[in-house]
Design a protein around this motif. Structure first.
Motif, mmCIF file in Angstrom:
data_model
loop_
_atom_site.group_PDB
_atom_site.id
_atom_site.type_symbol
_atom_site.label_atom_id
_atom_site.label_comp_id
_atom_site.label_asym_id
_atom_site.label_seq_id
_atom_site.Cartn_x
_atom_site.Cartn_y
_atom_site.Cartn_z
ATOM 1 N N LYS A 119 107.542 -103.141 78.730
ATOM 2 C CA LYS A 119 107.266 -104.554 78.954
ATOM 3 C C LYS A 119 105.915 -104.981 78.395
ATOM 4 O O LYS A 119 105.638 -106.185 78.296
ATOM 5 N N ARG A 120 105.105 -104.024 78.022
ATOM 6 C CA ARG A 120 103.861 -104.383 77.330
ATOM 7 C C ARG A 120 104.146 -104.852 75.904
ATOM 8 O O ARG A 120 103.297 -105.493 75.277
ATOM 9 N N HIS A 121 105.337 -104.524 75.410
ATOM 10 C CA HIS A 121 105.672 -104.800 74.010
ATOM 11 C C HIS A 121 106.845 -105.775 73.863
ATOM 12 O O HIS A 121 106.914 -106.493 72.868
ATOM 13 N N GLY A 122 107.766 -105.782 74.839
ATOM 14 C CA GLY A 122 108.879 -106.726 74.818
ATOM 15 C C GLY A 122 109.680 -106.664 73.536
ATOM 16 O O GLY A 122 109.881 -105.598 72.952
ATOM 17 N N ASN A 123 110.135 -107.832 73.084
ATOM 18 C CA ASN A 123 110.827 -107.907 71.791
ATOM 19 C C ASN A 123 109.975 -108.630 70.745
ATOM 20 O O ASN A 123 110.486 -109.105 69.738
ATOM 21 N N ARG B 25 107.112 -113.668 67.197
ATOM 22 C CA ARG B 25 108.353 -114.104 66.553
ATOM 23 C C ARG B 25 108.964 -115.329 67.223
ATOM 24 O O ARG B 25 110.145 -115.618 67.023
ATOM 25 N N TYR B 26 108.188 -116.056 68.038
ATOM 26 C CA TYR B 26 108.765 -117.161 68.800
ATOM 27 C C TYR B 26 109.392 -118.227 67.911
ATOM 28 O O TYR B 26 110.432 -118.813 68.253
ATOM 29 N N LYS B 27 108.809 -118.479 66.744
ATOM 30 C CA LYS B 27 109.398 -119.492 65.860
ATOM 31 C C LYS B 27 110.771 -119.046 65.357
ATOM 32 O O LYS B 27 111.720 -119.836 65.318
ATOM 33 N N GLU B 28 110.863 -117.774 64.993
ATOM 34 C CA GLU B 28 112.130 -117.219 64.521
ATOM 35 C C GLU B 28 113.186 -117.262 65.626
ATOM 36 O O GLU B 28 114.343 -117.655 65.395
ATOM 37 N N ASP B 29 112.801 -116.888 66.846
ATOM 38 C CA ASP B 29 113.755 -116.847 67.952
ATOM 39 C C ASP B 29 114.201 -118.243 68.362
ATOM 40 O O ASP B 29 115.387 -118.482 68.632
ATOM 41 N N ILE B 30 113.281 -119.175 68.411
ATOM 42 C CA ILE B 30 113.642 -120.549 68.766
ATOM 43 C C ILE B 30 114.524 -121.161 67.681
ATOM 44 O O ILE B 30 115.461 -121.921 67.977
ATOM 45 N N ALA B 31 114.284 -120.804 66.426
ATOM 46 C CA ALA B 31 115.150 -121.284 65.344
ATOM 47 C C ALA B 31 116.577 -120.756 65.509
ATOM 48 O O ALA B 31 117.551 -121.483 65.247
#
Length: 488
Positions: free
Chosen positions: A78-82, A87-93
């Motif tokens: 959980k310190r690293h997650g995905n 990458r929030y822009k990529e995931d939200i896209a």
């Protein structure tokens, strides 16, 4: 459920749900502090069928907490997650491509207040959420924000003893007001606490209680819950003064139960256990403690400090909606089970996944109906999904099992809406594969999008669309009309 004609409300919120502690990573970036989730070490010898019964045993003491913080060789997923932080822009896209018009995510408390008791927030942490919320809104989605999702700053455990200490009312209320001040004109729906009722599994990560620092665990747990109720009410009171459009909700993990048989003892026992779970919504939505809980406290030597001022605050600041997560149903046997919420029995009529989570869409319909009949408050499905060890091949995952699970659970929502239930959002867990909350596995996957990381964080992190991605895209595009509701 045999009707095949159905229409979802035109403004229905289709989306998905995530949590910062399972996705963001970047645990030591821009001043973020350590949280209760950051010391969940991956255990490759994990027995998936038995892990839920061992969660309570795995709650931390001062010594195990200190060892985890000092550990430089173990892997703490959980310190690293995905890598959502990067990458929030990529995931939200990707969510936008699926057609999401809403997205539930959490803000990491230690990213905003690294120790939890500071007077001023960490501006670098808030700047990250400025960007995330702007990206969500620009993608045409309604942001739905959880303030606290299993990530208490560790300093609040070691210095104050977690939520059992009334000082945390001050600290989290300050944190919540900072968020409402900054985003109250952008975010309508707020959930202060994720799955507030799961004290049987989450005394550590949800309440911040260290096992060697309590002489009466049950009393400390319920005192901590009372303090969370007060925080809910204080934030509701503040939100009303700030912007009347803001909606504050309570969130439960569904723990309604089936009696094992029609034996009267099983029926009454299940009823009593169900009431114990409803309690966590009764107080925030109805404004007072139910009599059966006051009796339970008295008979079990649980002494909760509840002032007259507290009673007025709760009564005058009831919350606006009920959010809940549903994954599987539970069964009780009056002869074998106890009042411990973690004590459940197998249901011989249901099958499940590798973690023992049963597949029961009728249980979902039952849960929705019971909540509506009890509270008559708008309902948000804040989580629902199917964890599975997906097989990645040819650049995708052929996850018909996930499609089947979600289809029949959406069908259950449809039946509830036809009954007149005001259910306004469906937010399956999780749009993008994330680290499991309970087991810290990456291989327990829920997403419509496959993430190339294994349980030790090895891989590229690249995203790949599963078959369910295109299926859910069609469901949203047709507002549910693309489903065949007479399928068995």
């Amino acid at each position: 459920m045999n009707s095949n004609k159905f229409t979802f409300p035109k403004d229905f919120l289709w989306g998905g749900a995530t949590a910062a502690c399972q996705t963001e990573g970047a645990y030591d970036v821009d001043g973020r502090g350590l949280s209760t989730s950051d010391i969940h070490k991956f255990d490759p010898s994990l027995d998936r069928k038995k892990y839920r019964s061992k969660l309570v045993e795995n709650e931390h003491t001062t010594a195990t907490l200190e060892r985890a913080v000092a550990d430089k060789t173990g892997y703490y997923p959980k310190r690293h997650g995905n890598e959502f932080y990067y990458r929030y822009k990529e995931d939200i896209a990707l969510m936008k491509e699926m057609g999401f018009n809403s997205f539930r995510f959490s803000i990491a408390w230690p990213r905003v207040f690294p120790n939890g008791d500071e007077l001023e927030p960490n501006e670098k942490g808030l700047e990250f959420y400025d960007k995330v919320i702007a990206e969500v809104i620009n993608a045409g989605m309604e942001p739905i924000v959880t303030m606290f999702h299993y990530d208490i700053p560790l300093h609040l455990l070691t210095e104050y003893g977690g939520f059992r200490n009334p000082k945390l009312i001050e600290f989290m209320t300050r944190y919540g007001k900072i968020l409402l001040d900054r985003y109250g004109d952008k975010v309508k729906y707020w959930i202060p606490f994720n799955q507030t009722n799961l004290i049987q599994y989450c005394s550590f990560k949800s309440l911040g209680i260290l096992r060697d620092k309590t002489d009466n665990l049950a009393e400390d747990q319920y005192q901590a819950i009372h303090h969370q109720f007060i925080i809910n009410a204080k934030l509701k009171e503040y939100a009303k003064s700030l912007n009347p459009e803001i909606q504050i909700g309570i969130m439960l993990a569904d723990c309604t139960y089936y009696p094992r048989t029609c034996k009267p003892e099983d029926i009454v026992f299940a009823m009593k256990r169900i009431r114990m779970q409803y309690f966590y919504a009764d107080v925030p939505l109805r404004g007072e403690y139910p009599g059966h809980m006051l009796r339970y406290f008295k008979e079990n030597n649980i002494n909760i400090k509840i002032s007259e001022e507290d009673k007025v605050l709760l009564r005058e600041n009831t919350l606006d909606f009920l959010a809940f997560s549903y994954y599987y149903s539970r069964t009780l046997d009056s002869e074998k089970n106890t009042m411990d919420p973690a004590s459940i029995s197998e249901n011989p009529y249901l099958t499940g996944n590798a973690w023992g989570w049963t597949i029961d869409p009728l249980g979902f319909y039952n849960a929705i109906s019971q909540y509506w009949d009890r509270y008559q408050k708008p309902i948000m499905v804040a989580e629902n999904g199917f964890g599975y060890e997906d097989v990645f091949e040819d650049g995708t995952v052929h996850d018909d099992y996930r499609i089947d699970y979600l289809k029949h659970h959406i069908q259950a929502i449809g039946e509830a809406v036809k009954d007149g239930v005001d259910i306004f959002a469906y937010l399956p867990w999780s749009p993008i594969d994330a680290v499991s909350s309970g087991t810290a596995e990456m291989s327990k996957r829920y997403g419509f999008v496959y993430v190339d990381f294994d349980d030790f964080g090895k891989g590229t992190g690249d995203r790949f669309k599963k078959d369910s991605f295109y299926w859910y895209q069609k469901v949203i595009a047709t507002n549910g009309a693309g489903l065949s509701f007479n399928d068995k």
